[in-house]
Design a protein around this motif. Sequence first.
Motif, PDB file in Angstrom:
ATOM      1  N   ARG A  90      -8.728  26.574  -8.607  1.00  0.00           N
ATOM      2  CA  ARG A  90      -8.334  26.524 -10.047  1.00  0.00           C
ATOM      3  C   ARG A  90     -10.042  25.490  -9.834  1.00  0.00           C
ATOM      4  O   ARG A  90     -10.218  25.200  -9.239  1.00  0.00           O
ATOM      5  N   TRP A  93     -13.450  21.002 -10.979  1.00  0.00           N
ATOM      6  CA  TRP A  93     -14.705  20.681 -11.780  1.00  0.00           C
ATOM      7  C   TRP A  93     -13.754  20.263 -12.970  1.00  0.00           C
ATOM      8  O   TRP A  93     -14.221  18.511 -14.163  1.00  0.00           O
ATOM      9  N   ILE A  94     -12.373  20.150 -12.657  1.00  0.00           N
ATOM     10  CA  ILE A  94     -11.756  20.182 -14.151  1.00  0.00           C
ATOM     11  C   ILE A  94     -10.626  18.580 -14.907  1.00  0.00           C
ATOM     12  O   ILE A  94     -11.024  18.215 -16.201  1.00  0.00           O
ATOM     13  N   ASN A  95     -11.169  17.827 -14.533  1.00  0.00           N
ATOM     14  CA  ASN A  95     -10.469  16.550 -13.818  1.00  0.00           C
ATOM     15  C   ASN A  95     -12.249  15.139 -13.494  1.00  0.00           C
ATOM     16  O   ASN A  95     -11.275  14.070 -13.058  1.00  0.00           O
ATOM     17  N   GLN A  96     -12.939  15.682 -13.042  1.00  0.00           N
ATOM     18  CA  GLN A  96     -14.111  14.930 -12.321  1.00  0.00           C
ATOM     19  C   GLN A  96     -14.444  13.883 -13.931  1.00  0.00           C
ATOM     20  O   GLN A  96     -15.100  12.969 -13.430  1.00  0.00           O
ATOM     21  N   GLY A  97     -14.823  15.197 -14.647  1.00  0.00           N
ATOM     22  CA  GLY A  97     -15.543  14.748 -15.959  1.00  0.00           C
ATOM     23  C   GLY A  97     -17.074  14.409 -15.690  1.00  0.00           C
ATOM     24  O   GLY A  97     -17.989  13.315 -16.375  1.00  0.00           O
ATOM     25  N   GLU A 146     -18.441  21.375 -22.646  1.00  0.00           N
ATOM     26  CA  GLU A 146     -17.822  20.804 -21.895  1.00  0.00           C
ATOM     27  C   GLU A 146     -17.443  18.929 -22.014  1.00  0.00           C
ATOM     28  O   GLU A 146     -16.504  18.584 -22.155  1.00  0.00           O
ATOM     29  N   ASN A 148     -19.333  17.004 -20.762  1.00  0.00           N
ATOM     30  CA  ASN A 148     -19.599  15.735 -20.017  1.00  0.00           C
ATOM     31  C   ASN A 148     -20.958  15.837 -19.682  1.00  0.00           C
ATOM     32  O   ASN A 148     -22.045  16.036 -19.611  1.00  0.00           O
ATOM     33  N   LEU A 246      -8.886  12.590  -6.931  1.00  0.00           N
ATOM     34  CA  LEU A 246      -8.921  13.662  -8.250  1.00  0.00           C
ATOM     35  C   LEU A 246      -8.547  15.109  -7.566  1.00  0.00           C
ATOM     36  O   LEU A 246      -7.679  16.138  -7.717  1.00  0.00           O
ATOM     37  N   THR A 250      -5.459  18.401  -7.614  1.00  0.00           N
ATOM     38  CA  THR A 250      -6.357  19.804  -7.594  1.00  0.00           C
ATOM     39  C   THR A 250      -5.831  20.255  -6.655  1.00  0.00           C
ATOM     40  O   THR A 250      -5.660  21.967  -6.742  1.00  0.00           O
TER      41      THR A 250
END
Length: 279
Positions: A90, A93-97, A146, A148, A246, A250
């Motif tokens: 997965r 970094w999908i929820n690391q911002g 992205e 971000n 986080l 993940t």
Amino acid sequence: MDGIDQAIYEIAEMEEPVTVRGLFYRVMSRGLVPKSEQGYSVIQRRALKMRRAGELPYGWITDGSRLRLKPRTFSNAQAALENTAQMYRRDLWINQGRHVEVWTEKDAIRGVVSPVTARYDVPLMISRGFSSETFLYETAEDINDEGNPAVIYQLGDHDPSGVAAWDDIRRKLREFVDDDIDLTFERIAVTPEQITELDLPTRPTKQSDTRAKKFIGDSVEVDAIPSSTLRDLVRDSIEKWIDRGLLSITKVAERSERTILARIAEGWEDLSDSEEYGG
């Protein structure tokens, strides 16, 4: 020669994987070969001889300048599903911002630091000196998509060309990336401070380079830094931006989804057996 061979083995075992030029710098620092292209050739020949004799594992030496390109294929659909279940990851970094990249101007360094960038799901960009406009534009578009804040790290030689190439990358990425996206640039090797702190071997700056007039001091190749130190630098730089809580979430989701994929692969075998016998 026995002393050189022993040094090659000890250094390669400690730093694996290491480039041949990295081996040269470390052996040269021990006073076993001269700081010259002749000294480099000695290390190149001895390492090759040791590898062919089975005295030095091939996997301890990395060469990122050659590529083998082949599409990934499988014997059947079930094998593809099983591979997907085993290799599934997965997006870490999908929820690391945050968007993090590591750049290096040299192919050879890829094999040294890629184990770290791969582990942390961070793009490793090989610029080969001055990067093309196309490569920089496509990189910027990924950052824009992205949305971000982005952190760009770089590993490069401390010489007129290496410093100028890094300046060029920073300038053009800033032009291509949307104005509302925060960009942070950091050269993590080679820095003037590292040359002193790590007592790195230098070489005379090429005066034939037109940029040499504005460059102060001798030059240092990134290969002069021990491989283990380079990996530590990259690891520490990446980990500064990771929220461990986080990341744990993940990883839990990743394990669950990998289990689901494995069950699908098992079910495919049952389905194939049923179809084979007319079920």
